[in-house]
Scaffold this motif. Sequence first.
Motif: not given
Length: 536
Positions: A310-339
């Motif tokens: 019931g938290r971090i509703a759609a549209g609230e992620m950018f304001d609520s989470w200071s960092r996003l931590i990902f499984h990274l099979p290669y360094a830029y995986q997350a930035r390429r997959m998160f669009a």
Amino acid sequence: MSQVPQPLSVGIDDMSAYIPQLYLPIETLAEARDIPYAKLNKGLGLEAMSVADTREDSATMAANAVLDLIHKNDLDPRKIGRIYLGTESALDGAKPTATYVLEMVQEQLAEMHGADCLLNCDVIDMTFACIGAVDALHNTLDWVGSPSSSSDGGGQASPHRGDKRGERLGIIVASDDAKYELASGGEYTQGAGAIALLIKRNPRLLVMDSTFGVATRPVHDFFKPTRQVSKRQVIEEVLALLPPNCSEGVDLDQLVDRLGENLEVKGILDCNEYELELHKVTPVFDGPYSNECYQSRIREALLDFRRKSGRIAAGEMFDSWSRLIFHLPYAYQARRMFAEIYVEELKAKGNWVEFIAKHELEVPCADNYEDREEYLTRCGQFLKSVSKTSDYKAFVEEKVAPGEWASSQVGNMYAGSIWLSLMSALEDGLGDGNPLKEGNELGFFAYGSGSKSKVFSATLADGWAEVVADFGLARRLDLRQSLSYETYEALHRGRLKDNVAHQNAGTFFLADIHREKGEMEGARHYGYRAEEVVVG
């Protein structure tokens, strides 16, 4: 009148990383494979890959990380209730690799704490590709936070093995050697290492939220099957290697039939089974499909997290989470997959129309395409255009990039990848440019092929900065030893018998593997290097 129990604060108190002393510069590999370095560096964020030495494996790396964690926190091993290992580099099909870890660590702690100081410590391996250590964490948070399972009969908790309320201690360790076939499409993402996490109540580093979003679909994007090889095929390959005419007159059918006659096993080919089973550490994988699975699972798990919490509703992620931590099979995986998720967040926040107008983007419409595949291709191209906008790049720089720099230097650590990203982001957060502070919340996106994702969150505790200042991750990476391509290939092929690196004092090593037939065949024996050894 009884008091209402207060919610327990449970989470990660400290972390220790062990990264092998050897690394191969990605530029060296790119030159050997005739791949443009910019494709790997600018496109994927790769700079170097950690390489396990000859006498290193998933057990030694895990033991190094666990022992460091125990020493720097001055832990009494008799109070450690469990050491759970997340790995996909297990050393045996039955005996947990964690038992080797316990054996090595216990031997080093015996002089001070007794020969059986970890006798009552629970150990286990947890395997689900790269998400195994997250599964171990999920399980251990419940165990650490639950009321004591034992009492003295009068309602008081037992003081033994950390079962007294408030004293349960668990260690999670992720350890893997991410190895691909030479010249394969995954080779340049390789890496190795281990990360150990101390789990306890009232943690100094991160307080974990109890909600985990989960998404699981059984797929074959990446796996390590037991391969079947016929005895006939093996013999044919051997005969083909002989000089011309040397195999004339050999009756192949007769040879194969003879191998199936005896009950006594004298060698490899005369085993009782008709076919040989071969387990390789290198995977069978479909890179593009695995990326699709990664992208879909993290989105599905995020939806489940939102539904449950019931938290971090759609549209609230950018304001609520200071960092996003990902499984990274290669360094830029997350930035390429998160669009895709980024677009959904903009829409939910009401900023979508403004965004596409600002960046002059043309949104594909399904009604304009008779061919569905053509439409899906266009959607992919559109998301790529989104990822190139200044707004998306700014989002990546603030929320994602802090967790990438260590991955660029290490490569894929499989089960340890997400924890390396966490250590990277926290160490970066000590700086002045994009600082973190107590109370900041982090969002985690874990993934394991096969496939499963878990999305969860944690909050920085009041002692986080002091803990992170002791990581020393960047310093450790700077002190590693560079490899030539020739030595890297020799290590990869298993040609070398001795370690290559100048081995630091206080590290474990594989002493030998029992080769003779009998009750101890395949047993692994380990040693501990108390003093620095200079090789070569």
